[in-house]
Write an enzyme that holds these catalytic residues in place. Sequence first.
Site, mmCIF file in Angstrom:
data_model
loop_
_atom_site.group_PDB
_atom_site.id
_atom_site.type_symbol
_atom_site.label_atom_id
_atom_site.label_comp_id
_atom_site.label_asym_id
_atom_site.label_seq_id
_atom_site.Cartn_x
_atom_site.Cartn_y
_atom_site.Cartn_z
ATOM 1 N N TYR A 152 0.217 -1.635 0.142
ATOM 2 C CA TYR A 152 0.037 -0.154 -0.214
ATOM 3 C C TYR A 152 1.026 1.395 0.311
ATOM 4 O O TYR A 152 2.107 1.189 0.073
ATOM 5 C CB TYR A 152 -1.276 0.190 1.169
ATOM 6 N N ARG B 4 7.348 3.816 -5.230
ATOM 7 C CA ARG B 4 7.372 3.237 -4.315
ATOM 8 C C ARG B 4 6.753 1.740 -4.047
ATOM 9 O O ARG B 4 6.824 0.840 -3.690
ATOM 10 C CB ARG B 4 7.653 4.071 -3.020
ATOM 11 N N LYS C 17 5.940 -2.068 1.270
ATOM 12 C CA LYS C 17 4.790 -0.935 2.232
ATOM 13 C C LYS C 17 3.841 -2.173 2.423
ATOM 14 O O LYS C 17 3.364 -1.831 1.535
ATOM 15 C CB LYS C 17 4.516 0.184 1.538
ATOM 16 N N GLU D 295 13.397 3.181 13.400
ATOM 17 C CA GLU D 295 11.566 4.667 13.249
ATOM 18 C C GLU D 295 10.908 4.038 13.716
ATOM 19 O O GLU D 295 11.187 2.788 14.432
ATOM 20 C CB GLU D 295 11.585 4.142 11.417
HETATM 21 N N1 PLP Z 1 8.315 4.602 8.160
HETATM 22 C C1 PLP Z 1 7.564 3.746 8.420
HETATM 23 C C2 PLP Z 1 7.601 2.848 9.132
HETATM 24 C C3 PLP Z 1 5.697 4.142 7.765
HETATM 25 O O1 PLP Z 1 5.092 3.359 8.050
HETATM 26 C C4 PLP Z 1 6.048 5.583 7.033
HETATM 27 C C5 PLP Z 1 4.967 6.190 6.181
HETATM 28 O O2 PLP Z 1 3.707 5.673 6.395
HETATM 29 C C6 PLP Z 1 7.440 6.310 6.744
HETATM 30 C C7 PLP Z 1 8.844 5.752 7.484
HETATM 31 C C8 PLP Z 1 7.523 7.870 6.497
HETATM 32 O O3 PLP Z 1 7.186 7.473 5.179
HETATM 33 P P1 PLP Z 1 6.846 8.473 3.979
HETATM 34 O O4 PLP Z 1 7.667 9.815 4.093
HETATM 35 O O5 PLP Z 1 7.239 8.375 2.209
HETATM 36 O O6 PLP Z 1 5.464 9.130 4.660
#
Ligand code: PLP
Length: 293
Positions: A31, A50, A153, A186
């Site tokens: 997703y 992505r 993702k 993260e």
């Molecule tokens: N890390 C995780 C686990 C995420 O699910 C997300 C976004 O949903 C991010 C980092 C940040 O990604 P982005 O800057 O592409 O929204």
Amino acid sequence: MWVFLNDRFVRKEEAVVSVFDHGFLYGDGVYETIRSYGPGIFMRDQHLARLQRSAEAIGLAIPIPCSQWPDLLHECMNRNEVGNDRVDAYLRVTISRGEGEIGLDPGLCPRPTVVIMAKELQSFPPAFSRDGVSLTVAKTRRNLPEALSPQIKATNFLNNILAKRESIAAGTFDSLLLNWRDDVTECTISNLFFISGRTLHTPALDCGILDGITRTIVMSLAQEEGLPVHEGRYQIADLRQAEECFLTNTTMEIMPVTKIDAFSIGNGLPGPLTRRLQARFAASRTRFLEPIS
Ligand code: PLP
């Protein structure tokens, strides 16, 4: 609400997926969460790329050609009266393995299920970004990349949900996850940055993190600010020494962190470099919107 389901837009009530869908049975799918500022979709092509990478990583062929995605996203916003001069849009694109007999073999599912939803973007309370948020260091570890790469993702989000449960129990904004060797990775839906000795630090991709799209933008904005950027391996002890800390993601943009477990970051207030990056992000974001015809 209108939802795009496989090949057409249907009302929310008709937007139902089979109990035999392997997305439901096994979390077998991918997703993206995307947003707009007014009618302009933020980093549209990077999000779609992505999505494509995630799908390829699990051997899932997206049944809609790349060229059709921009129009589909806009039609979804228009039908739901979001993504216009009054309301920013929150878009969620989900592709699951599709309906098939019970069993792990993806070959049981002849056709992936495609869903696009668009609704009004709910921003975080302004006080969060003004005063900063607190984090809990989760006991749950980030997925081992060789087991389930955090760069996919995936709709299987249990790793993040288990960590989120810990932060809910602790009454904090979110959980920070460590990896198998105690490196910081993260948070459950965002990437982590900290400032120490006038350098911006962020965990490297090989610590096992999602390659956040906002993360990449923030690294380039920091360089424009003359702030050196370092991607590396860090531990909680490094965060204890940090002067500033913040999170990034598509919907939270740059979110200051002022407390982790029992320790405060810096003087416990969002720091000046975080503020500068927030201001630069706000001033530059039209650069990152798709061109509107
Ligand atoms: N890390 C995780 C686990 C995420 O699910 C997300 C976004 O949903 C991010 C980092 C940040 O990604 P982005 O800057 O592409 O929204």
